[in-house]
Design a protein around this motif. Structure first.
Motif, PDB file in Angstrom:
ATOM      1  N   PHE A  32       0.829  -1.206   0.000  1.00 24.76           N
ATOM      2  CA  PHE A  32       0.000   0.000   0.000  1.00 24.76           C
ATOM      3  C   PHE A  32       0.866   1.261   0.000  1.00 24.76           C
ATOM      4  CE2 PHE A  32      -2.601   3.250   2.229  1.00 24.76           C
ATOM      5  CZ  PHE A  32      -3.556   3.400   1.241  1.00 24.76           C
ATOM      6  N   LEU A  33       1.904   1.249   0.810  1.00 24.38           N
ATOM      7  CA  LEU A  33       2.796   2.416   0.861  1.00 24.38           C
ATOM      8  C   LEU A  33       3.452   2.635  -0.505  1.00 24.38           C
ATOM      9  CD1 LEU A  33       4.134   4.660   2.495  1.00 24.38           C
ATOM     10  CD2 LEU A  33       5.890   3.030   3.187  1.00 24.38           C
ATOM     11  N   GLU A  34       3.925   1.569  -1.108  1.00 23.51           N
ATOM     12  CA  GLU A  34       4.574   1.685  -2.419  1.00 23.51           C
ATOM     13  C   GLU A  34       3.582   2.193  -3.465  1.00 23.51           C
ATOM     14  OE1 GLU A  34       7.783   1.553  -2.960  1.00 23.51           O
ATOM     15  OE2 GLU A  34       7.854   1.259  -0.803  1.00 23.51           O
ATOM     16  N   THR A  35       2.356   1.702  -3.394  1.00 22.69           N
ATOM     17  CA  THR A  35       1.326   2.136  -4.351  1.00 22.69           C
ATOM     18  C   THR A  35       1.084   3.637  -4.237  1.00 22.69           C
ATOM     19  OG1 THR A  35       0.272  -0.021  -4.209  1.00 22.69           O
ATOM     20  CG2 THR A  35      -1.064   1.759  -5.106  1.00 22.69           C
ATOM     21  N   MET A  36       1.047   4.133  -3.007  1.00 22.31           N
ATOM     22  CA  MET A  36       0.779   5.577  -2.817  1.00 22.31           C
ATOM     23  C   MET A  36       1.876   6.448  -3.396  1.00 22.31           C
ATOM     24  SD  MET A  36      -1.117   6.292   0.764  1.00 22.31           S
ATOM     25  CE  MET A  36       0.137   5.665   1.865  1.00 22.31           C
ATOM     26  N   LYS A  37       3.063   5.869  -3.602  1.00 26.27           N
ATOM     27  CA  LYS A  37       4.182   6.662  -4.125  1.00 26.27           C
ATOM     28  C   LYS A  37       4.216   6.693  -5.653  1.00 26.27           C
ATOM     29  CE  LYS A  37       7.212   5.727  -0.182  1.00 26.27           C
ATOM     30  NZ  LYS A  37       8.307   4.866   0.303  1.00 26.27           N
ATOM     31  N   LYS A  38       3.377   5.890  -6.294  1.00 26.13           N
ATOM     32  CA  LYS A  38       3.418   5.786  -7.756  1.00 26.13           C
ATOM     33  C   LYS A  38       2.787   7.020  -8.404  1.00 26.13           C
ATOM     34  CE  LYS A  38       4.949   1.490  -7.856  1.00 26.13           C
ATOM     35  NZ  LYS A  38       6.364   1.299  -7.820  1.00 26.13           N
ATOM     36  N   PRO A  39       3.275   7.380  -9.579  1.00 26.72           N
ATOM     37  CA  PRO A  39       2.735   8.576 -10.250  1.00 26.72           C
ATOM     38  C   PRO A  39       1.267   8.424 -10.642  1.00 26.72           C
ATOM     39  CG  PRO A  39       4.355   7.437 -11.636  1.00 26.72           C
ATOM     40  CD  PRO A  39       4.396   6.772 -10.301  1.00 26.72           C
ATOM     41  N   THR A  51      -6.461  17.421  12.455  1.00 28.52           N
ATOM     42  CA  THR A  51      -6.001  16.054  12.754  1.00 28.52           C
ATOM     43  C   THR A  51      -6.422  15.127  11.621  1.00 28.52           C
ATOM     44  OG1 THR A  51      -6.238  16.442  15.118  1.00 28.52           O
ATOM     45  CG2 THR A  51      -6.188  14.152  14.414  1.00 28.52           C
ATOM     46  N   LEU A  52      -5.455  14.323  11.141  1.00 25.46           N
ATOM     47  CA  LEU A  52      -5.747  13.385  10.055  1.00 25.46           C
ATOM     48  C   LEU A  52      -6.707  12.308  10.546  1.00 25.46           C
ATOM     49  CD1 LEU A  52      -4.995  12.396   7.162  1.00 25.46           C
ATOM     50  CD2 LEU A  52      -3.252  10.980   8.271  1.00 25.46           C
ATOM     51  N   VAL A  53      -7.845  12.148   9.861  1.00 25.12           N
ATOM     52  CA  VAL A  53      -8.840  11.177  10.328  1.00 25.12           C
ATOM     53  C   VAL A  53      -9.289  10.207   9.230  1.00 25.12           C
ATOM     54  CG1 VAL A  53      -9.728  12.674  12.170  1.00 25.12           C
ATOM     55  CG2 VAL A  53     -10.811  12.732   9.897  1.00 25.12           C
ATOM     56  N   SER A  54      -8.864  10.445   7.977  1.00 27.53           N
ATOM     57  CA  SER A  54      -9.438   9.636   6.906  1.00 27.53           C
ATOM     58  C   SER A  54      -8.602   9.744   5.633  1.00 27.53           C
ATOM     59  CB  SER A  54     -10.852  10.129   6.602  1.00 27.53           C
ATOM     60  OG  SER A  54     -10.822  11.506   6.277  1.00 27.53           O
ATOM     61  N   PHE A  55      -8.821   8.791   4.740  1.00 32.98           N
ATOM     62  CA  PHE A  55      -8.137   8.842   3.449  1.00 32.98           C
ATOM     63  C   PHE A  55      -8.933   8.050   2.419  1.00 32.98           C
ATOM     64  CE2 PHE A  55      -6.741   4.492   3.115  1.00 32.98           C
ATOM     65  CZ  PHE A  55      -6.797   4.061   4.422  1.00 32.98           C
ATOM     66  N   ILE A  56      -8.675   8.379   1.158  1.00 35.32           N
ATOM     67  CA  ILE A  56      -9.176   7.562   0.037  1.00 35.32           C
ATOM     68  C   ILE A  56      -8.042   7.445  -0.957  1.00 35.32           C
ATOM     69  CG2 ILE A  56     -10.207   9.534  -1.237  1.00 35.32           C
ATOM     70  CD1 ILE A  56     -12.481   7.549  -2.043  1.00 35.32           C
ATOM     71  N   SER A  57      -7.878   6.232  -1.487  1.00 31.55           N
ATOM     72  CA  SER A  57      -6.723   5.948  -2.328  1.00 31.55           C
ATOM     73  C   SER A  57      -7.203   5.266  -3.600  1.00 31.55           C
ATOM     74  CB  SER A  57      -5.817   5.017  -1.515  1.00 31.55           C
ATOM     75  OG  SER A  57      -4.895   4.393  -2.334  1.00 31.55           O
ATOM     76  N   SER A  58      -6.658   5.676  -4.750  1.00 31.72           N
ATOM     77  CA  SER A  58      -7.093   5.070  -6.016  1.00 31.72           C
ATOM     78  C   SER A  58      -5.954   5.040  -7.020  1.00 31.72           C
ATOM     79  CB  SER A  58      -8.280   5.857  -6.589  1.00 31.72           C
ATOM     80  OG  SER A  58      -7.853   7.127  -7.027  1.00 31.72           O
ATOM     81  N   ILE A  59      -6.152   4.237  -8.049  1.00 28.04           N
ATOM     82  CA  ILE A  59      -5.159   4.099  -9.118  1.00 28.04           C
ATOM     83  C   ILE A  59      -5.785   4.580 -10.422  1.00 28.04           C
ATOM     84  CG2 ILE A  59      -3.996   2.364 -10.526  1.00 28.04           C
ATOM     85  CD1 ILE A  59      -3.570   0.775  -7.998  1.00 28.04           C
ATOM     86  N   HIS A  60      -5.059   5.401 -11.136  1.00 26.12           N
ATOM     87  CA  HIS A  60      -5.563   6.004 -12.364  1.00 26.12           C
ATOM     88  C   HIS A  60      -4.911   5.352 -13.583  1.00 26.12           C
ATOM     89  CE1 HIS A  60      -5.729   9.919 -14.952  1.00 26.12           C
ATOM     90  NE2 HIS A  60      -6.542   8.987 -15.391  1.00 26.12           N
ATOM     91  N   VAL A  61      -5.736   4.800 -14.468  1.00 24.55           N
ATOM     92  CA  VAL A  61      -5.227   4.268 -15.741  1.00 24.55           C
ATOM     93  C   VAL A  61      -6.142   4.765 -16.847  1.00 24.55           C
ATOM     94  CG1 VAL A  61      -4.631   2.204 -17.069  1.00 24.55           C
ATOM     95  CG2 VAL A  61      -4.449   2.160 -14.589  1.00 24.55           C
ATOM     96  N   LEU A  62      -5.574   5.473 -17.810  1.00 22.05           N
ATOM     97  CA  LEU A  62      -6.316   6.049 -18.942  1.00 22.05           C
ATOM     98  C   LEU A  62      -7.502   6.875 -18.421  1.00 22.05           C
ATOM     99  CD1 LEU A  62      -6.064   2.965 -21.345  1.00 22.05           C
ATOM    100  CD2 LEU A  62      -4.616   4.994 -21.279  1.00 22.05           C
ATOM    101  N   ASP A  63      -8.727   6.513 -18.822  1.00 17.69           N
ATOM    102  CA  ASP A  63      -9.852   7.323 -18.341  1.00 17.69           C
ATOM    103  C   ASP A  63     -10.623   6.607 -17.233  1.00 17.69           C
ATOM    104  OD1 ASP A  63     -11.068   5.346 -19.799  1.00 17.69           O
ATOM    105  OD2 ASP A  63     -12.565   6.669 -20.696  1.00 17.69           O
ATOM    106  N   GLU A  64      -9.908   5.755 -16.473  1.00 14.53           N
ATOM    107  CA  GLU A  64     -10.564   5.013 -15.397  1.00 14.53           C
ATOM    108  C   GLU A  64      -9.768   5.122 -14.108  1.00 14.53           C
ATOM    109  OE1 GLU A  64     -11.918   1.329 -18.307  1.00 14.53           O
ATOM    110  OE2 GLU A  64     -10.970   0.900 -16.375  1.00 14.53           O
ATOM    111  N   ILE A  65     -10.458   4.985 -12.994  1.00 13.57           N
ATOM    112  CA  ILE A  65      -9.733   4.778 -11.739  1.00 13.57           C
ATOM    113  C   ILE A  65     -10.345   3.598 -10.977  1.00 13.57           C
ATOM    114  CG2 ILE A  65      -8.874   7.150 -11.409  1.00 13.57           C
ATOM    115  CD1 ILE A  65     -10.937   7.475  -9.257  1.00 13.57           C
TER     116      ILE A  65
END
Ligand SMILES: CC(C)(COP(=O)(O)OP(=O)(O)OC[C@H]1O[C@@H](n2cnc3c(N)ncnc32)[C@H](O)[C@@H]1OP(=O)(O)O)[C@@H](O)C(=O)NCCC(=O)NCCS
Length: 149
Positions: A32-39, A51-65
């Protein structure tokens, strides 16, 4: 006051710690940490009174995430925090020409399923016996959200 920021070099370690605190199912934290570092990673985090309480994480490819994770610290749940994060990501998609969003969720994760349905996601498929957690197999529900043309 609730504020949303992009996940970046300054807050990535704090987001990672939060992820480890919330993540119950022993997924590979390092991945997960490595994924967050990807462009191609798109992520946002939410702060309540600085105070940090939440996050959302996604991967972008072409016109999709693909949304890969969302989490809200226990003490701040049921106050609309996750709804704000998903809505923020959807606005980001609209602004940046990203037309389709996908995600998978365990069939028994009622909170997450309700959240996604409330934010306009539609169920498009089921992967049988996809998760093995606490000694039990469960199905994965696949959801998608598309920008209206
Ligand atoms: C799922 C999760 C992100 C929801 O965060 P949250 O900030 O509490 O959600 P919100 O307050 O924004 O709720 C938005 C909607 O989601 C649904 N919802 C949220 N929590 C719910 C619960 N415990 N039971 C039923 N519905 C729930 C409701 O429809 C809610 O709208 P409402 O309050 O008007 O009824 C949070 O419970 C969490 O971090 N869970 C652990 C991690 C996880 O399972 N992530 C999802 C992986 S796919």
């Amino acid at each position: 006051m609730f504020e949303i920021k992009k996940i970046n070099g300054q807050n990535i370690e704090a987001v990672f710690k939060l992820y480890q605190k919330i993540n119950l199912y022993n997924k590979s934290s390092v991945t997960f940490l490595e994924t967050m570092k990807k462009p191609y990673h798109i992520g946002f985090c939410g702060y309540m009174n600085n105070t940090l309480v939440s996050f959302i994480s996604s991967i972008h490819v072409l016109d999709e995430i693909d949304i890969i994770e969302i989490g809200v610290i226990k003490e701040q749940r049921r106050q609309g925090v996750a709804y704000k994060l998903v809505s923020h990501l959807q606005k980001h998609c609209i602004k940046n020409g990203i037309r389709k969003t996908f995600l998978c969720v365990a069939e028994n994760n009622i909170a997450a399923i309700s959240l996604y349905e409330k934010t306009g996601f539609n169920k498009i498929g089921i992967r049988k016996n996809y998760y093995f957690r606490d000694g039990f197999l469960s199905d994965s529900y696949e959801y998608s959200w598309k920008v209206k043309s």
